[in-house]
Design a protein around this motif. Structure first.
Motif, short mmCIF file in Angstrom:
data_model
loop_
_atom_site.label_atom_id
_atom_site.label_comp_id
_atom_site.label_asym_id
_atom_site.label_seq_id
_atom_site.Cartn_x
_atom_site.Cartn_y
_atom_site.Cartn_z
N ILE A 2 1.02 -1.18 -0.20
CA ILE A 2 0.05 -0.17 0.02
C ILE A 2 0.89 1.04 0.01
O ILE A 2 1.78 1.22 0.66
CB ILE A 2 -0.95 -0.08 1.18
N ASN A 45 -2.81 -7.97 5.06
CA ASN A 45 -4.18 -7.76 4.58
C ASN A 45 -4.32 -6.52 4.22
O ASN A 45 -5.07 -5.49 4.74
CB ASN A 45 -5.16 -8.02 5.63
N PRO A 46 -4.22 -6.36 2.76
CA PRO A 46 -4.25 -5.21 2.20
C PRO A 46 -5.61 -4.58 2.16
O PRO A 46 -5.81 -3.37 2.31
CB PRO A 46 -3.86 -5.49 0.81
N ARG A 47 -6.65 -5.29 1.85
CA ARG A 47 -8.06 -4.88 1.95
C ARG A 47 -8.50 -4.09 3.38
O ARG A 47 -9.09 -2.99 3.33
CB ARG A 47 -9.05 -5.97 1.60
N LYS A 48 -7.92 -4.96 4.13
CA LYS A 48 -8.56 -4.37 5.51
C LYS A 48 -7.74 -3.21 5.86
O LYS A 48 -8.29 -2.35 6.80
CB LYS A 48 -7.95 -5.37 6.70
N ILE A 50 -6.48 -0.86 3.67
CA ILE A 50 -6.98 0.35 2.90
C ILE A 50 -8.38 0.79 3.61
O ILE A 50 -8.76 1.95 3.59
CB ILE A 50 -7.35 -0.36 1.28
N SER A 51 -9.14 -0.20 3.96
CA SER A 51 -10.46 0.14 4.54
C SER A 51 -10.00 1.11 5.73
O SER A 51 -10.80 2.00 5.94
CB SER A 51 -11.21 -1.14 4.78
N LYS A 54 -8.55 4.37 4.76
CA LYS A 54 -9.60 5.25 4.18
C LYS A 54 -10.75 5.71 5.30
O LYS A 54 -11.23 6.86 5.01
CB LYS A 54 -10.44 4.64 3.08
N THR A 61 -3.23 3.68 -2.15
CA THR A 61 -3.53 2.78 -3.19
C THR A 61 -2.63 1.57 -2.94
O THR A 61 -1.96 1.43 -2.19
CB THR A 61 -2.82 3.46 -4.60
N GLU A 62 -3.37 0.52 -3.84
CA GLU A 62 -2.83 -0.82 -3.85
C GLU A 62 -1.90 -1.14 -4.81
O GLU A 62 -2.22 -0.62 -5.92
CB GLU A 62 -3.72 -1.56 -3.46
#
Length: 112
Positions: A2, A45-48, A50-51, A54, A61-62
């Motif tokens: 990230i 855990n990129p999704r977690k 980024i969430s 944000k 950005t990933e």
């Protein structure tokens, strides 16, 4: 991996890292530079991640990153980078460090 942007002032990196810790996201590698306020983080855990970033209003950005463990001896890095070049891999960033024992090295690289 990230990439996030923070203000260039005391505490902004700590605030971003706190959000990841609270979300129970483990940081595997971190690399940053100023005055741009850019921080590159490899997490489990990129999704977690980024969430959670944000939610704080932190722009991020990933991207793709790799972490490689290799022997810590002369020529190893050169051999690895030569292999990447022969495969046509264009590096965006590169960071590395040796283990405390001096036996292993770790290389973190991202793609352009």
């Amino acid at each position: 991996m990230i990439v996030l942007s923070v203000e260039d002032r005391p505490g902004t990196v700590a605030d971003a890292i706190a959000a990841l810790a609270e979300a129970k996201v483990n940081i595997l590698s971190v690399f940053g530079w100023a005055p741009q306020g850019v921080l590159q983080i490899v997490v489990d855990n990129p999704r977690k991640a980024i969430s959670s970033l944000k939610k704080l209003g932190i722009s991020c950005t990933e991207g793709k990153a790799e972490i490689v463990e290799m022997p810590n001896k002369p020529g190893t890095l050169h051999a690895f980078l030569t292999k990447l070049a022969k495969k046509g891999v264009n590096l965006r960033s590169l960071s590395g460090f040796g283990s405390k024992s001096g036996r292993k090295s770790y290389l973190v690289w991202t793609l352009s």
